[in-house]
Structure formats: structure tokens, C-alpha cells
Design an enzyme around this catalytic site. Sequence first.
Site, PDB file in Angstrom:
ATOM      1  N   GLU A   1      36.292  36.562  -9.023  1.00  0.00           N
ATOM      2  CA  GLU A   1      36.422  37.380  -7.828  1.00  0.00           C
ATOM      3  C   GLU A   1      35.022  37.884  -7.495  1.00  0.00           C
ATOM      4  O   GLU A   1      34.341  38.415  -8.370  1.00  0.00           O
ATOM      5  CB  GLU A   1      37.345  38.578  -8.080  1.00  0.00           C
TER       6      GLU A   1
ATOM      7  N   ARG B   1      38.902  36.437 -24.497  1.00  0.00           N
ATOM      8  CA  ARG B   1      37.653  36.738 -23.814  1.00  0.00           C
ATOM      9  C   ARG B   1      36.590  37.094 -24.848  1.00  0.00           C
ATOM     10  O   ARG B   1      36.911  37.386 -26.003  1.00  0.00           O
ATOM     11  CB  ARG B   1      37.831  37.893 -22.823  1.00  0.00           C
TER      12      ARG B   1
ATOM     13  N   LYS C   1      33.438  45.185 -16.091  1.00  0.00           N
ATOM     14  CA  LYS C   1      32.858  45.150 -14.746  1.00  0.00           C
ATOM     15  C   LYS C   1      32.867  46.535 -14.119  1.00  0.00           C
ATOM     16  O   LYS C   1      31.965  46.902 -13.396  1.00  0.00           O
ATOM     17  CB  LYS C   1      33.672  44.184 -13.876  1.00  0.00           C
TER      18      LYS C   1
END
Length: 561
Positions: free
Chosen positions: A35, A264, A274
Site C-alpha cells: 500500500e 514477517r 509503519k
Amino acid sequence: MSDTSTPKLDFIREIIADDLATGKHATTITRFPPEPNGYLHIGHAKSICLNFGIALENAGVGAKCHLRFDDTNPEKEETEYVESIKADVKWLGFDWGSDLYFASDYFAFFHDCAVHLIKEGKAYVETQSAEEMRASRGNLTTPGTPSPGRSRGVEENLDLFARMKAGEFKEGECVLRAKIDLASSNMNLRDPVLYRIMHSEHHNTGDAWCIYPMYDFAHPLEDALEHITHSLCTLEFENHRPLYDWFIENCPVPSKPRQIEFARLNLSYTIMSKRKLLELVQGGHVGGWNDPLLPTISGMRRRGYPPEAVVHFCKRVGITKFNGTTDVALLEFDIRDFLNHAAPRRMAVLDPVKVVLENWSAEPHATVEVPNHPQNPDMGDRHIPISNEVWIEREDFMEVPEKKFFRLGPDRYVRLKGANIIRCIGYEKDAEGKITLIRAELLPGTIGVDTPEGVVCKAAIHWVDVATGVDAEVRIYDRLFTEEDPDAAEGGFLSVINPDSLKTVTARIEPALAEVEPGFSCQFDRLGYFIADAIDHAPGTKPVFNRTVALKDSWVKKGGR
RNA sequence: AGCCUCAUAGUGUAAUGGUAACACCCCGGAUUCUGAUUCCGUUAUUCUAGGUUCGAAUCCUAGUGAGGCUACCA
């Protein structure tokens, strides 16, 4: 293709190899779907290496990896991020070819799928508020209860949805939901929202739409539309897979992708959220997303990390479903390893003490020749000026040398790297006892030859000529942004920033360093690794160097082990 | 609390029912015009309890621990 030294396949690559072997798929198409709401970091690098790596490994059967921007939420996404993401993927050495896509290009298709679901009686317009929906969805142990809208007829739903699209409703007034199972033990299946109303400008589609699809609805459709065979994502989407499959089953899609989850990357002492990175950037705590302090890909680039080292690291940590935390030491090893082979050496003095060579005239010379790399003669030599006064590092001199200290001290010998062996014959101190000047004599004829008989000289130290040495700003970075620092105060993550760690010192560097190109990395630390990267300096101006890889002991031990 | 997932040296990852291994880290030694590199060496591993089997890290059951899920984010 018989390969006796078959590389070990992780579980994902095994699935892919199986699908190829059994003929389930003729090729493999993966995708990296960020994104565009922030800059990529080292965690994304793992996903990039996985997806693009698989495409590369299966290039023989035409495998590809798409770069797709998952831009379904106009409020958080910006074109700046799109550009930075492209640059970061390229920097890592990967190429999406012509396969660059935007989820927003599929908005019409998503809409058609939604209409299809409504017609099938599998979606309905919900007029409850978000709070009411939350309440009626039940919780982990109790099933949800149907809202009045759930039993609305197809025609009415079609009409309401058309009016949603036409902009007749305000944000939050209604949403489109899938009709699945309000009693499912998987909360994602309790009639998830498909579309919400957002009257905001989209970075790609402008104001063409005022309804935007949710990730869970859009993502499987994007994958199917692009004929993705294996949709690789992180573990937190595990519970979304049944929903992913539901959309694939119930929408008119051209292919059936499979979602597979992997763990992850978590790195010790490193912030990879983020949200928190955004907070650091927006709060002005760092110079930007590409601040070398940050574990962003662009930050690592400015630190002088070789992209090959980052990729190598990603391969080495592997792909599993185990949710662990990788020690940054593994990353640092790869960085040091690649830099060690590639980086030319230069000398610099950060905390200078002047050395006067009293018998300078005993061997008059203007320059000395120094190899650029200790093991690689192909990298050539350079000539650097030297005169009767040089700077050396303060810590390279001990007034009262402790045992195992091999450098300079009263009446001791040391070699000026690439030049003569010198002997300390005196020194001066100020009122506080700080060394202000060292007097030495050089041993004539000791350039480029072994230590003479009868001289004890076990070390070679960095030095910079006083007359011609160039000053440069050297920013020293420790790994500042940690959530695990035992010394950190309690509270928000900002408390773990060590304000003392961001130091700027003026170093003396050899003239050869002042002429390097931007992006140049070199090593100039005697003790460990001390890589300089000339960043963002215009030709003719002084470079700024940043220290990139902490000394072996200095930081890690502080972390407590 | 319910559901899903995971568990192998300090860290990460192999071993796919048949001798538990590799890398990093740590520590020690040799070499070295970087206390780097290079080379040699040391320590240390299958979460627990049952079961299946000639044989289990691997299969089964239960327990324990960790992560995820109750967004009109992705």
C-alpha cells in the site's frame, strides 16, 4: 534439469515446485502488493526477495512477479510513496518489467463483482452505524445477530448500492456487506464490509469514485484478475484466508490464486512498524523517511548498505511460519561481509591529537603510496600527502599503556599506516591532564618494509596530514530506534530514542576522501567496521559521511546478552 | 473465553520415519602495515507428558508457551 546440489526449498517454494511438477500450474506468478502509504523498510525487503526471487528462480517456465500498488484507501495513500517504492524495489535489484499495476485500476471490476454478489443474494447494504455493527457482530465466544438490512431484497439492495455509488449518502451512512455467517468462529466471516463511502480524492482515480472496496474484498479479486498463482502474505492474514477463498468462489473471477502465509521479519532492537516510523518522520524526530537512522530501504541506501548484502540477508533468514526475532547481528554480518570485499579503504581521524615529527628532515618526502584495499591489489594505490605534523586518533595513544595495548605510548613504536614507523619521544598535557601534543621521531627507511630488528611495533594506525587533511562532517549513528532498550524509560516509543547518540563530529580525513562520488562507501576504521558513505553532496562541496555499522562491541553488548 | 497458527543451540534456518546439521553471535588460538579480513578451535539444540513404530525433531492425543482474530486500515 538435474541438480545434484539442489538448494533447500522453503515450504512455499516446495508448494510451487509441486504445483509445477503436477501440472496444476504451467508457470508461477507472484506479486508484491504494497500500500503506498509509507516508505518500504527491511521487513518489506524480505517479501520483495521472496516474491521476486521465486519469479527469477522459475524464469525458465516464464514465471513473473508483479508490482502492484494496493491503493484502496485514498485517505492514506500518496504518489510520493509510489515513487519511493519503485525506487526501492529497483535498488534491491529487482525488475517488474511491464507488470506494474494499481488496484485502483480495477475499481470497475470490483464494483461489478459487488453487484454480482448482491444479485446472488450474497451481499446487502447495511445502514447500521459502525458502532451498531460492532455490537451486533458478537464477540469471540458469542455469535452475531442479524441486522434488519440483512433480509433486504435484491432489488432494494441494488438500488441502495447504486445510490451509494452515485454519492447520495454521506460517509458512514451505509456500507455494503457480504452475507456469509454471523455465527462463524472466524470473525472475518461475520458479514464483512465490502465497500465503504469515502468522499475523498484518490491519488490515482481522483474523484471518480466515492465508494472504495475493503482489502479483504479487493485483494483476492486483484490476484485473480492478474492470474497470480501464489499470493504470499504475512501471518496476520491467516484468518483472512477463508474469506479470500470465499470471494474467489463466489465472484466471477478468471483464475484461482492461492494465498500462503509466512512469518514477517522481526529484527532485534529495530522498529519496523509503519505507524511508528510515520510518527518519527512526521514528528520531526528524524530527517525524513530516508534518514540513515531508520531501517527503511532508502535509509539503508544512504547508510551505504550494499543492496546485494540486504538481499543475501533476506535469503539467509529464510521463509517459515515461525514468528521469531532475528538478531540484527545476522544483518550486520552480511553488510560487513559485502563491504569488506567491495569497499576501498581510507583513513580518517575523528578525535584528533597532533603528532609532531621532530626529525622530519631525516627522510624528506611529500607523499606516500597506500593501497586502496589490503587484499585486493586490483583496487590500486593512492598517493597521500604527509608532512612533519599529522593528526592521530586520541585513543591510539596511552600515557600509561595497559597490557595488550599495542599502539603508541611514551617511548613506544607504532606505524603510521602506509608510512614510517614512529617512536614517541614526548608529549604535552593541559591543566586537565588531556594530551595536547605528541612529539615523535620517525624511523628513516621504514616505509614499505618490515619492522626492523630490535624494534617492537605491532600496530599500524590511521593518520591524516595536518597541512593537507580535509575536514568533513561525520555523523555517527548508533541503532537508536529500539523498543527493547533496557535503559529506556517507560512510555511511548519516543522515550527509547537516545538523544546523545546522534552526534556530528568534524573529522580529519585524507584528501582522497574529499573527492569521492556520492554513494561511495569506504572503510576507515581501524577497530571494526566504520563505513563512510558520501551522501548527497554536490561536486566541489565537502562530503558528509555517516558511520554505518556499529563497532562489534560498542553497541550490541549494551543491548544486554 | 472461542477459533486459527507456530514451537530444533543465545539468534535464524536445515534434517520430509533411519547417525540432529549449517550460518550468525560468543569465547580461545594462529597470521596480519586495519585489534578488520583470513585460518583453526571450543561451548551449546529437538517445549512437556503420553501414544503409534524395530526406530519419532518428524505421525497421533493432551498440556504448556508464543503470535493472530471481535477496523467503514492494509
